[in-house]
Design an enzyme around this catalytic site. Sequence first.
Site, PDB file in Angstrom:
ATOM      1  N   GLU A 154      -8.014 -20.441 -16.834  1.00 39.00           N
ATOM      2  CA  GLU A 154      -8.189 -21.066 -15.525  1.00 39.00           C
ATOM      3  C   GLU A 154      -9.015 -22.340 -15.731  1.00 39.00           C
ATOM      4  OE1 GLU A 154      -9.975 -20.113 -11.125  1.00 39.00           O
ATOM      5  OE2 GLU A 154     -11.028 -19.372 -12.870  1.00 39.00           O
TER       6      GLU A 154
ATOM      7  N   ASP B  68      -1.789  -1.237  -3.817  1.00 36.07           N
ATOM      8  CA  ASP B  68      -2.100  -0.476  -5.031  1.00 36.07           C
ATOM      9  C   ASP B  68      -0.942  -0.556  -6.032  1.00 36.07           C
ATOM     10  OD1 ASP B  68      -0.220   1.418  -3.945  1.00 36.07           O
ATOM     11  OD2 ASP B  68      -1.844   2.100  -2.634  1.00 36.07           O
TER      12      ASP B  68
ATOM     13  N   ASP C 140      -5.197 -10.547 -15.681  1.00 34.88           N
ATOM     14  CA  ASP C 140      -6.377 -11.373 -15.521  1.00 34.88           C
ATOM     15  C   ASP C 140      -7.457 -10.833 -16.457  1.00 34.88           C
ATOM     16  OD1 ASP C 140      -7.980 -13.344 -14.037  1.00 34.88           O
ATOM     17  OD2 ASP C 140      -6.564 -12.924 -12.416  1.00 34.88           O
TER      18      ASP C 140
ATOM     19  N   ASP D  14     -10.039 -15.901 -16.729  1.00 32.03           N
ATOM     20  CA  ASP D  14     -10.734 -16.293 -15.506  1.00 32.03           C
ATOM     21  C   ASP D  14     -12.023 -17.059 -15.808  1.00 32.03           C
ATOM     22  OD1 ASP D  14     -11.148 -15.839 -12.509  1.00 32.03           O
ATOM     23  OD2 ASP D  14     -13.004 -15.064 -13.364  1.00 32.03           O
TER      24      ASP D  14
ATOM     25  N   ASP E  78      -4.120   3.901   2.799  1.00 29.06           N
ATOM     26  CA  ASP E  78      -5.559   3.605   2.952  1.00 29.06           C
ATOM     27  C   ASP E  78      -5.806   2.139   3.297  1.00 29.06           C
ATOM     28  OD1 ASP E  78      -5.060   2.338   0.586  1.00 29.06           O
ATOM     29  OD2 ASP E  78      -6.615   3.367  -0.576  1.00 29.06           O
TER      30      ASP E  78
ATOM     31  N   ASP F   3       0.853  -1.194   0.000  1.00 27.04           N
ATOM     32  CA  ASP F   3       0.000   0.000   0.000  1.00 27.04           C
ATOM     33  C   ASP F   3       0.887   1.242   0.000  1.00 27.04           C
ATOM     34  OD1 ASP F   3      -1.947   1.924   0.399  1.00 27.04           O
ATOM     35  OD2 ASP F   3      -2.090   1.532   2.561  1.00 27.04           O
TER      36      ASP F   3
ATOM     37  N   ASN G 175      -0.360   4.549  -0.090  1.00 24.20           N
ATOM     38  CA  ASN G 175      -0.932   5.808   0.403  1.00 24.20           C
ATOM     39  C   ASN G 175      -1.665   5.692   1.739  1.00 24.20           C
ATOM     40  OD1 ASN G 175      -3.017   4.295  -0.510  1.00 24.20           O
ATOM     41  ND2 ASN G 175      -3.992   5.908  -1.727  1.00 24.20           N
TER      42      ASN G 175
ATOM     43  N   HIS H   6      -4.364 -17.315  -5.391  1.00 23.73           N
ATOM     44  CA  HIS H   6      -5.183 -16.460  -4.536  1.00 23.73           C
ATOM     45  C   HIS H   6      -6.491 -17.127  -4.105  1.00 23.73           C
ATOM     46  CE1 HIS H   6      -6.864 -16.245  -8.458  1.00 23.73           C
ATOM     47  NE2 HIS H   6      -7.940 -15.639  -7.989  1.00 23.73           N
ATOM     48  N   ASP H   7      -6.808 -18.293  -4.655  1.00 20.57           N
ATOM     49  CA  ASP H   7      -8.039 -18.993  -4.283  1.00 20.57           C
ATOM     50  C   ASP H   7      -7.771 -20.118  -3.291  1.00 20.57           C
ATOM     51  OD1 ASP H   7      -9.691 -17.461  -5.922  1.00 20.57           O
ATOM     52  OD2 ASP H   7      -9.312 -18.727  -7.664  1.00 20.57           O
TER      53      ASP H   7
HETATM   54  C1  GLC Z   1     -11.905 -17.439 -10.506  1.00 20.93           C
HETATM   55  C2  GLC Z   1     -10.992 -16.583  -9.660  1.00 20.93           C
HETATM   56  C3  GLC Z   1     -11.637 -16.352  -8.333  1.00 20.93           C
HETATM   57  C4  GLC Z   1     -12.954 -15.639  -8.570  1.00 20.93           C
HETATM   58  C5  GLC Z   1     -13.838 -16.406  -9.537  1.00 20.93           C
HETATM   59  C6  GLC Z   1     -14.960 -15.568 -10.034  1.00 20.93           C
HETATM   60  O1  GLC Z   1     -12.060 -18.706  -9.960  1.00 20.93           O
HETATM   61  O2  GLC Z   1      -9.723 -17.171  -9.556  1.00 20.93           O
HETATM   62  O3  GLC Z   1     -10.819 -15.612  -7.476  1.00 20.93           O
HETATM   63  O4  GLC Z   1     -13.606 -15.479  -7.351  1.00 20.93           O
HETATM   64  O5  GLC Z   1     -13.126 -16.824 -10.686  1.00 20.93           O
HETATM   65  O6  GLC Z   1     -14.482 -14.590 -10.911  1.00 20.93           O
HETATM   66 CA    CA Z   2      -3.570   2.126  -1.211  1.00 18.48          CA
END
Ligand code: GLC
Ligand code: CA
Length: 593
Positions: free
Chosen positions: A302, A77, A146, A248, A73, A69, A71, A368-369
């Site tokens: 994906e 970013d 993405d 995605d 908040d 981050d 700034n 990230h999932d």
């Molecule tokens: C994909 C992404 C996930 C998102 C989902 C809906 O699985 O990796 O993070 O929540 O699609 O877009």
């Molecule tokens: Ca920020």
Amino acid sequence: MLEINSIIAFLAKYLMRRITFHRVIAAGLLLIAGLSCHAPRKDQHKDMTDHKWWKEAVVYQIYPRSFMDSNGDGIGDLKGIISKLDYIKSLGVNVVWLNPIYSSPNDDNGYDVSDYRNVMKDFGNMADFNAMLKGMHERGIKLVMDLVVNHSSDEHEWFKQSRSSRTNPYRDYYHWWNADRGKPAPRYSLFDVNHDAWMYDSTTNAYYLHYFSRKQPDLNWENPKLRQEIFDMMKFWADKGIDGFRLDAFQFAAKDTTFPVFPQGYEKEFTKYYAMQPGLHEYLKEMNNQVLSKYDVMSVAEGAGNSFQDAHDLVDANRDELNMAYAFEGVDIAKPEGYSVLHFKEVFSKWDSVFAKKGWLSIFLANHDQARLVSRFGNDDPKFREVSSKMLTTFIMTMRGTPYYYNGDELGMTNAGFKDINDYRDKATLNEYQHQMNIGGNMAEFMRQTACSCRDNGRTPFQWNSNANAGFTTGAPWIKVNSNYTTINEAVQDKEPNSPLNYFRKIVKLRKENAVLVYGKYTLLDKSNPDVYAYTRELDGKKFLILLNFRSDAKAANIGLDLSKAKILIDNYTEPSTDGKLKPYEAVVYQLQ
Ligand code: GLC
Ligand code: CA
């Protein structure tokens, strides 16, 4: 018990499209086996010998909200990423995959896009984006974005128009079912509180389809105008000079828009009904023809369908669709109760063999999932955390396929395991919590499972140093920092030669300097060893041996090779073992020839 079933269903639901793989793998194998009986096609060997930058890449995935981050908040970013470009370069990685940074009301952390040609205010603006891209390119790092086009946000202008009247020109950008026809056939939603993918909208007395949350209406890919909009938008980013797209949830994009009734219980294996439906390959071919083939960009979807055949059909070079498959079977192996190393070896060996001659794979164990790599696949007990994390890194960096490595795993960041539902931010989890409350589920069990499996575990802020909030922000972070940041952080590990961070740098370098680790033939050794994963990689007279002990005690590998003359290229212990056994979680890469 009903409630336990529902909880397991939930935890599996988000991942269910992946689980379906297990059921269809056998069929897939048969198909592929069948294929190999035919006379080889002329171009069958093309993929493997064809050197490409995206095969040689090491992809580093950045979750922008949690990276840095700038700034105060509390939200990561683009300027934050810019301030860390030298760090990213120091890792040796050469591609960054950035989770969505487009304008979004953030129902699903940017996976609900309200303007595809703009930057989310939380993250900065287009000037920041341009500066970030330039900064990456100056450092020899490519950028993969993405592309979230199975659905948009309900706050996208297209949807606002679409829902405004039945005759609006944007009506067919989405899937509507007029309520005069009665209720549409049920469709399962992954994120909805009621798991109902049809949302009634009184403005036009109709239902719209949303496979994910109510704020993520599915786009209608049957509509050529919609497709053209998406392709034009992709060109907009490609013209800016980005280097690739991660599509995605795209395997769900094609739908049978007559919306037939699915058999009872279809939701338990909904990928079978949702993924790779007729039309999908045509959409991809059109995308390839109009956009992908016109630029030097890489493309990865994906998910990889329901079978090996599906995966091949997505990425075989002669089909002109995508570059590489990203299949879930491997990442799904780890369960809260543990996993079998034999199963792990079997899955990765199988995928390698099926792609040995054609096509190309992604290799990953986290994103990230998912909850954190070391907590899921390794051992996050302080005694074994570093060494097991380095062992897993060794695996990812020595397999054939393009490695995808999730930010923070290079430090061996662990699950936060929040106990209080108020600490969670993930919409899917919060909605399911509500669902469980509504149906009188076992909430203690739900919270226990959530603490180990929730994807928020992988989304806590990057741990830069031991200052307040791990140096991620000077404000209040959007999600709590993991309390172990005072000991696990980048500043400490940068100075420590044997830290997971410096080990990661070393092994990335090893991969980049040795084409054998990218293209070399993979052979599994000591197949029935339940503790050690041993394999060789071979190319042009070079042969590497990789030994990985997946256990917290010393284990021997039975590989029948004389290692007395072998050269150790890397070991996750400073002193390799001498008694013929691998130390707990030991990882060694030998050069045999
Ligand atoms: C994909 C992404 C996930 C998102 C989902 C809906 O699985 O990796 O993070 O929540 O699609 O877009
Ligand atoms: Ca920020």
